[in-house]
Design a protein around this motif. Structure first.
Motif, mmCIF file in Angstrom:
data_model
loop_
_atom_site.group_PDB
_atom_site.id
_atom_site.type_symbol
_atom_site.label_atom_id
_atom_site.label_comp_id
_atom_site.label_asym_id
_atom_site.label_seq_id
_atom_site.Cartn_x
_atom_site.Cartn_y
_atom_site.Cartn_z
ATOM 1 N N ALA A 82 -5.587 0.297 -12.485
ATOM 2 C CA ALA A 82 -4.703 0.931 -13.452
ATOM 3 C C ALA A 82 -4.054 -0.082 -14.385
ATOM 4 O O ALA A 82 -3.817 0.210 -15.557
ATOM 5 N N THR A 110 -11.866 4.599 -6.704
ATOM 6 C CA THR A 110 -10.827 3.617 -7.019
ATOM 7 C C THR A 110 -11.018 3.116 -8.443
ATOM 8 O O THR A 110 -12.126 3.146 -8.985
ATOM 9 N N LEU A 130 -2.493 -3.388 -10.205
ATOM 10 C CA LEU A 130 -2.282 -2.126 -9.518
ATOM 11 C C LEU A 130 -3.602 -1.371 -9.471
ATOM 12 O O LEU A 130 -4.207 -1.099 -10.503
ATOM 13 N N ARG A 131 -4.044 -1.086 -8.254
ATOM 14 C CA ARG A 131 -5.302 -0.371 -8.032
ATOM 15 C C ARG A 131 -4.958 1.000 -7.459
ATOM 16 O O ARG A 131 -4.177 1.111 -6.525
ATOM 17 N N ARG A 132 -5.562 2.030 -8.014
ATOM 18 C CA ARG A 132 -5.330 3.399 -7.535
ATOM 19 C C ARG A 132 -6.578 3.929 -6.835
ATOM 20 O O ARG A 132 -7.698 3.466 -7.085
ATOM 21 N N TYR A 133 -6.332 4.912 -5.961
ATOM 22 C CA TYR A 133 -7.397 5.510 -5.151
ATOM 23 C C TYR A 133 -7.189 7.022 -5.092
ATOM 24 O O TYR A 133 -6.048 7.495 -5.125
ATOM 25 N N GLU A 134 -8.276 7.745 -4.948
ATOM 26 C CA GLU A 134 -8.186 9.160 -4.632
ATOM 27 C C GLU A 134 -9.342 9.531 -3.711
ATOM 28 O O GLU A 134 -10.422 8.940 -3.776
ATOM 29 N N GLN A 185 -4.237 10.430 -1.898
ATOM 30 C CA GLN A 185 -4.240 9.499 -3.022
ATOM 31 C C GLN A 185 -3.378 8.305 -2.650
ATOM 32 O O GLN A 185 -2.548 8.398 -1.749
ATOM 33 N N GLU A 208 -2.276 3.854 -3.746
ATOM 34 C CA GLU A 208 -2.355 2.695 -4.628
ATOM 35 C C GLU A 208 -2.033 1.438 -3.836
ATOM 36 O O GLU A 208 -1.370 1.498 -2.798
ATOM 37 N N THR A 209 -2.553 0.343 -4.333
ATOM 38 C CA THR A 209 -2.274 -0.968 -3.751
ATOM 39 C C THR A 209 -1.867 -1.905 -4.865
ATOM 40 O O THR A 209 -2.505 -1.944 -5.910
ATOM 41 N N GLU A 210 -0.791 -2.633 -4.618
ATOM 42 C CA GLU A 210 -0.408 -3.703 -5.527
ATOM 43 C C GLU A 210 -1.021 -4.976 -4.970
ATOM 44 O O GLU A 210 -0.739 -5.370 -3.839
ATOM 45 N N HIS A 219 0.862 -1.189 0.000
ATOM 46 C CA HIS A 219 0.000 0.000 0.000
ATOM 47 C C HIS A 219 0.892 1.230 0.000
ATOM 48 O O HIS A 219 1.891 1.274 0.731
#
Length: 134
Positions: A82, A79, A90-94, A104, A106-108, A61
């Protein structure tokens, strides 16, 4: 990306405020996980994972705190995926307050065999469900 975005509104309550008067750092990770699970549930990936004996594990994270979030704030949390390749995604968040980004991250995620915990190639059926931007 628009069709790939999942979002929800978070009303900040007293339970997540730390002694510094803003949202505690660990709460962001909880929010990120809730968003990821909510997003995945819209595609019904649980059925595919149950059938294949697989699951997702968070490998890493990353969170960047841009502005503090306080009690009573309404946060728009978003979310999207990406990328997804071989065994990881790879998931992104804001997080936005009044349209302004306040955090902001991201989680792998790694796709694994649920019994052994070993990485497993993301199946084509999963790729077609998760609709990545790559």
């Amino acid at each position: 990306m628009a069709e790939n975005i999942y979002q929800k509104t978070i009303e900040v309550g007293a339970a997540v405020i730390d002694r510094n008067g803003h949202v505690n750092n660990v709460v962001y990770v909880e929010w990120m996980q809730e968003l990821a699970i909510g997003h995945a549930s819209t595609w019904k990936v649980d059925d595919l994972m149950a059938e294949q004996g697989t699951t997702w594990f968070a490998r890493k994270h990353v969170i960047e705190y841009l502005r503090p979030i306080h009690l009573g704030d309404k946060i728009e949390a978003r979310t999207w995926i990406a990328s997804a390749e071989r065994v990881k995604s790879l998931r992104r968040y804001e997080f936005l307050r009044n349209g302004q980004r306040v955090a902001q991250g991201e989680t792998e995620w790694v796709y694994v065999d649920a019994e052994t915990g070993r990485p497993k190639r993301i199946p084509e059926q999963m790729h077609s469900l998760i609709r990545t931007d790559d």
